[in-house]
Design an enzyme around this catalytic site. Sequence first.
Site, short mmCIF file in Angstrom:
data_model
loop_
_atom_site.label_atom_id
_atom_site.label_comp_id
_atom_site.label_asym_id
_atom_site.label_seq_id
_atom_site.Cartn_x
_atom_site.Cartn_y
_atom_site.Cartn_z
N HIS A 84 0.83 -1.21 0.00
CA HIS A 84 0.00 0.00 0.00
C HIS A 84 0.87 1.26 0.00
O HIS A 84 0.54 2.25 -0.65
CB HIS A 84 -0.96 0.00 1.19
CG HIS A 84 -1.85 -1.21 1.22
ND1 HIS A 84 -2.51 -1.62 2.34
CD2 HIS A 84 -2.16 -2.12 0.25
CE1 HIS A 84 -3.20 -2.72 2.07
NE2 HIS A 84 -2.99 -3.05 0.82
N HIS A 240 -9.41 -1.97 -4.66
CA HIS A 240 -8.27 -2.32 -3.81
C HIS A 240 -7.35 -3.33 -4.50
O HIS A 240 -6.13 -3.25 -4.35
CB HIS A 240 -8.71 -2.86 -2.45
CG HIS A 240 -7.53 -3.05 -1.55
ND1 HIS A 240 -6.96 -2.03 -0.84
CD2 HIS A 240 -6.74 -4.13 -1.33
CE1 HIS A 240 -5.89 -2.47 -0.20
NE2 HIS A 240 -5.74 -3.74 -0.48
N ASP A 244 -3.38 -2.90 -5.00
CA ASP A 244 -2.36 -3.92 -4.73
C ASP A 244 -1.51 -4.19 -5.97
O ASP A 244 -0.29 -4.34 -5.87
CB ASP A 244 -3.02 -5.24 -4.29
CG ASP A 244 -3.48 -5.21 -2.84
OD1 ASP A 244 -2.98 -4.39 -2.06
OD2 ASP A 244 -4.35 -6.04 -2.50
N HIS A 266 -1.13 -11.28 -4.86
CA HIS A 266 0.24 -10.76 -4.75
C HIS A 266 1.23 -11.68 -5.45
O HIS A 266 2.23 -11.23 -6.00
CB HIS A 266 0.61 -10.58 -3.28
CG HIS A 266 -0.14 -9.47 -2.62
ND1 HIS A 266 -0.12 -8.17 -3.09
CD2 HIS A 266 -0.99 -9.46 -1.57
CE1 HIS A 266 -0.88 -7.42 -2.34
NE2 HIS A 266 -1.44 -8.18 -1.41
#
Length: 299
Positions: A84, A240, A244, A266
Amino acid sequence: MTPWPADYRQAWTLATSVERSGVGLHSGLPCRVRLGPSELPGYRVGWLDAPQLPLRRLEPSQVADTRLCTALQLGERRLATVEHLLAALAGTGVSQAEIWVEGEEIPLLDGSALPWVEAIAEAGLAALGERLEPALPAEPITLRQGLGFVTAFPAEELRLAAAVEFPQAAIGRQLFSISLTPPRFVAEIAPARTFGFRDQVEQLRAAGLIRGGALDNALVCDGERWLNPPLRFADEPVRHKLLDLLGDLALVGLPRAQVFAYRGSHGLHTALATAIANATPFPAESTASNPPPRPVLSA
Ligand SMILES: [Zn+2]
């Protein structure tokens, strides 16, 4: 708020230093970050409690763990939940900065990139001249993990898209795409908070994760409803995901690319950053030095 750069053509750093502290999402322990100007491209991490250790430039080869957050191995030390903060730096146009850390995690703050954007605005930006960005090879890069995939094409401007698909009715199917600029990042992406699922919370806590997770720093989905409404956007989860994605790509800089992540993670995002880094290594440091920062914007 700060008049953000209109696009990503110029290199920028911070005009002064700024500090934030909080708890880590996974450890639940206090941690502190001081952001400061850097004369060298990229993001460099040093340690507030061990300033004698050399600063390390962040790069995708340092990725050590991608369960729920992106954790890096920096020499002897581990640094978790970098995404973030990196999204806030890259998204607002800050192409180089020093990140001084106390602790093993970047503070989660409110679970979005907005508190970092506010910190950057407080420090102000300094212009550095033309930006050196990784250029993608002519061939698209596509990577797949399970049902998810990510693909990147060379493009004149940075265009990001993400799609999520969850069985929980509160999220369902969501798609978000954007031609990214710093003002659009600040308005449309940075405020989107991290999210999780009620039935996974105890499981993750038992595994020693999300000890710092709470209803004020993560949206928690319980099937058809959210435990802690209101949402900041009706499609906050997919925004969001895009946050990411940007934070993970920031490990290699902002590529001139069109990137699409379907059911991104991720693991996928950082694998793409690695593939881009392997295809287009960073410019040599000797050719990449910039003149000293010149403050032109302030909070
Ligand atoms: Zn996140």
